[in-house]
Every structure is written in C-alpha cells, then in structure tokens.
Design a protein around this motif. Structure first.
Motif, PDB file in Angstrom:
ATOM      1  N   ASP A  12     -31.316   7.226 -29.224  1.00 52.06           N
ATOM      2  CA  ASP A  12     -30.894   5.901 -29.618  1.00 52.06           C
ATOM      3  C   ASP A  12     -29.569   5.729 -30.221  1.00 52.06           C
ATOM      4  N   VAL A  13     -28.578   6.523 -29.460  1.00 49.15           N
ATOM      5  CA  VAL A  13     -27.191   6.155 -29.682  1.00 49.15           C
ATOM      6  C   VAL A  13     -26.851   4.959 -29.040  1.00 49.15           C
ATOM      7  N   GLU A  14     -26.116   4.320 -29.590  1.00 56.28           N
ATOM      8  CA  GLU A  14     -25.504   3.109 -29.124  1.00 56.28           C
ATOM      9  C   GLU A  14     -24.405   3.412 -27.670  1.00 56.28           C
ATOM     10  N   VAL A  15     -24.729   2.876 -26.679  1.00 58.50           N
ATOM     11  CA  VAL A  15     -24.205   3.123 -25.626  1.00 58.50           C
ATOM     12  C   VAL A  15     -22.623   3.215 -25.702  1.00 58.50           C
ATOM     13  N   LEU A  16     -22.094   1.963 -25.848  1.00 61.68           N
ATOM     14  CA  LEU A  16     -20.778   1.681 -26.182  1.00 61.68           C
ATOM     15  C   LEU A  16     -20.197   2.292 -27.258  1.00 61.68           C
ATOM     16  N   ASP A  17     -20.821   2.871 -28.204  1.00 62.81           N
ATOM     17  CA  ASP A  17     -20.128   3.389 -29.291  1.00 62.81           C
ATOM     18  C   ASP A  17     -19.897   4.853 -28.646  1.00 62.81           C
ATOM     19  N   ALA A  18     -20.636   5.572 -27.796  1.00 65.75           N
ATOM     20  CA  ALA A  18     -20.428   6.713 -27.126  1.00 65.75           C
ATOM     21  C   ALA A  18     -19.584   6.763 -25.900  1.00 65.75           C
ATOM     22  N   CYS A  19     -19.849   6.000 -25.245  1.00 65.67           N
ATOM     23  CA  CYS A  19     -19.078   5.750 -23.892  1.00 65.67           C
ATOM     24  C   CYS A  19     -18.113   5.196 -23.641  1.00 65.67           C
ATOM     25  N   GLY A  20     -17.745   4.145 -24.806  1.00 62.21           N
ATOM     26  CA  GLY A  20     -16.710   3.317 -24.593  1.00 62.21           C
ATOM     27  C   GLY A  20     -15.565   4.343 -25.115  1.00 62.21           C
ATOM     28  N   PRO A  21     -15.458   5.325 -26.295  1.00 63.03           N
ATOM     29  CA  PRO A  21     -14.470   5.874 -26.527  1.00 63.03           C
ATOM     30  C   PRO A  21     -14.258   7.140 -25.333  1.00 63.03           C
ATOM     31  N   ASP A  74     -11.004  19.962 -32.100  1.00 64.80           N
ATOM     32  CA  ASP A  74      -9.932  19.281 -32.825  1.00 64.80           C
ATOM     33  C   ASP A  74     -10.367  18.181 -33.193  1.00 64.80           C
ATOM     34  N   VAL A  75     -11.242  17.300 -32.392  1.00 62.42           N
ATOM     35  CA  VAL A  75     -11.631  15.975 -32.780  1.00 62.42           C
ATOM     36  C   VAL A  75     -13.034  15.916 -32.857  1.00 62.42           C
ATOM     37  N   VAL A  76     -13.976  15.446 -33.859  1.00 54.02           N
ATOM     38  CA  VAL A  76     -15.187  14.866 -33.831  1.00 54.02           C
ATOM     39  C   VAL A  76     -15.391  13.641 -33.912  1.00 54.02           C
ATOM     40  N   LEU A  77     -16.331  13.101 -33.005  1.00 54.02           N
ATOM     41  CA  LEU A  77     -16.562  11.834 -32.851  1.00 54.02           C
ATOM     42  C   LEU A  77     -18.056  11.602 -33.125  1.00 54.02           C
ATOM     43  N   VAL A  78     -18.543  10.907 -34.026  1.00 49.39           N
ATOM     44  CA  VAL A  78     -19.885  10.507 -34.227  1.00 49.39           C
ATOM     45  C   VAL A  78     -20.121   8.912 -34.091  1.00 49.39           C
ATOM     46  N   PRO A  79     -20.872   8.712 -32.760  1.00 49.74           N
ATOM     47  CA  PRO A  79     -21.077   7.229 -32.552  1.00 49.74           C
ATOM     48  C   PRO A  79     -22.359   6.711 -33.554  1.00 49.74           C
ATOM     49  N   GLY A  80     -22.301   5.686 -33.534  1.00 47.84           N
ATOM     50  CA  GLY A  80     -23.816   5.014 -34.070  1.00 47.84           C
ATOM     51  C   GLY A  80     -24.932   4.525 -33.395  1.00 47.84           C
ATOM     52  N   GLY A  81     -25.688   4.044 -33.763  1.00 43.35           N
ATOM     53  CA  GLY A  81     -26.987   3.643 -33.010  1.00 43.35           C
ATOM     54  C   GLY A  81     -28.186   3.628 -34.184  1.00 43.35           C
ATOM     55  N   VAL A  82     -29.216   4.124 -33.576  1.00 43.47           N
ATOM     56  CA  VAL A  82     -30.366   4.067 -34.536  1.00 43.47           C
ATOM     57  C   VAL A  82     -30.331   5.636 -35.300  1.00 43.47           C
ATOM     58  N   VAL A  83     -29.303   5.596 -36.509  1.00 46.68           N
ATOM     59  CA  VAL A  83     -29.205   7.085 -36.907  1.00 46.68           C
ATOM     60  C   VAL A  83     -30.227   7.613 -37.935  1.00 46.68           C
ATOM     61  N   ASP A  84     -31.315   6.734 -38.240  1.00 48.84           N
ATOM     62  CA  ASP A  84     -32.393   7.208 -39.375  1.00 48.84           C
ATOM     63  C   ASP A  84     -33.160   8.568 -38.967  1.00 48.84           C
ATOM     64  N   VAL A 103      -9.365  15.652 -36.959  1.00 50.55           N
ATOM     65  CA  VAL A 103      -9.907  14.385 -37.185  1.00 50.55           C
ATOM     66  C   VAL A 103     -11.405  14.183 -36.995  1.00 50.55           C
ATOM     67  N   THR A 104     -11.966  13.846 -37.922  1.00 46.82           N
ATOM     68  CA  THR A 104     -13.594  13.475 -37.861  1.00 46.82           C
ATOM     69  C   THR A 104     -13.426  11.921 -37.740  1.00 46.82           C
ATOM     70  N   ALA A 105     -14.291  11.509 -36.904  1.00 49.07           N
ATOM     71  CA  ALA A 105     -14.269   9.634 -36.653  1.00 49.07           C
ATOM     72  C   ALA A 105     -15.682   9.269 -36.392  1.00 49.07           C
ATOM     73  N   SER A 106     -15.963   8.023 -36.908  1.00 42.54           N
ATOM     74  CA  SER A 106     -17.145   7.677 -36.621  1.00 42.54           C
ATOM     75  C   SER A 106     -17.082   6.250 -35.990  1.00 42.54           C
ATOM     76  N   VAL A 107     -18.240   5.755 -35.288  1.00 42.07           N
ATOM     77  CA  VAL A 107     -18.103   4.487 -34.511  1.00 42.07           C
ATOM     78  C   VAL A 107     -19.367   3.646 -35.323  1.00 42.07           C
ATOM     79  N   CYS A 108     -19.215   2.603 -35.844  1.00 45.08           N
ATOM     80  CA  CYS A 108     -20.495   1.865 -36.331  1.00 45.08           C
ATOM     81  C   CYS A 108     -21.170   2.682 -37.438  1.00 45.08           C
ATOM     82  N   THR A 109     -22.659   2.740 -37.078  1.00 47.22           N
ATOM     83  CA  THR A 109     -23.219   3.229 -38.082  1.00 47.22           C
ATOM     84  C   THR A 109     -23.268   4.702 -38.155  1.00 47.22           C
TER      85      THR A 109
END
Length: 195
Positions: A12-21, A74-84, A103-109
């Motif tokens: 349930d990851v948001e597609v664009l949250d992960a695939c956009g970056p 070096d970089v950790v990216l955590v996308p959003g989606g249904v994170v519950d 750097v640790t980064a998040s997109v959306c939720t």
C-alpha cells in the motif's frame, strides 16, 4: 561520488511517492553518466521481505533487497501510503539506517514512520495536507507546517504529499550533486520545477 540510496517499500505504498523520486534519481544518473561521470546514486528498493509489494491501486513492484540487509545507505527515503500496517521491523530499520545516513527523507505520510522511528525532533516537518491534523494528533510534540512543498534540515527532510516528493528529490539532487544536474534532470523529465 556515487551515493547509496534506499527507498523503503511496503504494501500500500503510494506509487508516485516511491516511483517519482526513483525516476528523479534515475534521470540524474543518466545526466551524470552522459557527462562522463559516475552515476550519482545507487538506488536500492528495500522491502520488508523478498516478495514484491502491492502498491496502492494494485501495482506490483519487485524489491532489490530486504530490511534484513545490514548495509549502510547514504540516503534513506521513506515514501508514504497506507502506513498503519507497516511492520515494526521496518520502523526499526528506519531508526537504525537513519543513524548512519547523510540524510533521511520522507514523502507524504512517510513522515509518520519517521516519527514512529524517533528520527524527528523539534524541527518543523510537513506531510500531505489531508494528514496534517492526524500527524498533529498522533505526534503532538512535532512542529507540523502546512502549505510547504518540503522542508530540509540537512540530515532530515520531509515533503508534502505525492507529487511534492518530486520537488524534494530534485532538491536533494541539487544539494548532493549540483544545481546544474538538478535543473537538467527536471528539464529531461519535462517537469516544471522551481529550485
């Protein structure tokens, strides 16, 4: 210098949250190698297990490795989606990997997972406009900002929802590689971006 970059993947990851970056970093690699240099990023999709994730909307995405992989990124990216329902083991992975990351980064939720991992502090954060109130309720000690595309504190960065992850990723390319590569990446993607 090629930086290792992990994108956490989960059902349930948001597609664009992960695939956009992912696309931004991939295109930045095309730019740097076209210029005769090394790829700017070694992008790795990290899953909770070896199974492909089923993103929101049903897209299945294969992962490269799992959270059992102990390598440093070096970089950790955590996308959003249904994170519950993201497993606690993934939150623990975020906590341990962010300690060594540049750097640790998040997109959306994805910001909810950073907060649960204890990565965030008193510095301002943001998320999707629809989740602002929930973030404030769930983590009342956070300084949650509205109406910003992203916030970068150097070691931690958060973005607003979905397409804002493209802006954050381009910003990170500009910061970690060069402003020129970021601008050329946006142009190659035909993405209207203002640094």
């Amino acid at each position: 210098m090629t930086r290792s970059l992990a994108i956490l993947m989960f059902d349930d990851v948001e597609v664009l949250d992960a695939c956009g970056p992912f696309e931004v970093f991939s295109v930045a690699n095309r730019i740097t190698t076209r210029d005769g240099g090394d790829p700017a990023f070694d992008v790795v999709l990290v899953g909770v297990d070896e199974e492909p994730v089923r993103a929101r909307g049903g897209m299945r995405i294969a992962v490269d490795t799992t959270i059992a992989d102990n390598r440093r990124f070096d970089v950790v990216l955590v996308p959003g989606g249904v994170v519950d329902d993201v497993p606690v083991a993934a939150v623990t992975w975020i906590e341990s990997r962010s300690a060594a990351a540049e750097v640790t980064a998040s997109v959306c939720t994805g910001v909810f997972l950073l907060a649960a991992a204890g990565v965030l502090d008193e510095r301002p954060v943001t998320t999707h406009w629809e989740d602002i109130d929930e973030l404030r309720r769930s983590f009342p000690n956070l300084d949650v900002r509205e109406q910003v595309r992203f916030i970068d504190h150097g070691d931690v960065a958060t973005s607003a929802g979905i397409s804002a992850g493209l802006d954050l990723a381009l910003h990170l390319v500009g910061r970690l590689v060069s402003a020129d590569v970021a601008t050329r990446t946006a142009r190659q993607m035909q993405y209207e971006w203002t640094p």
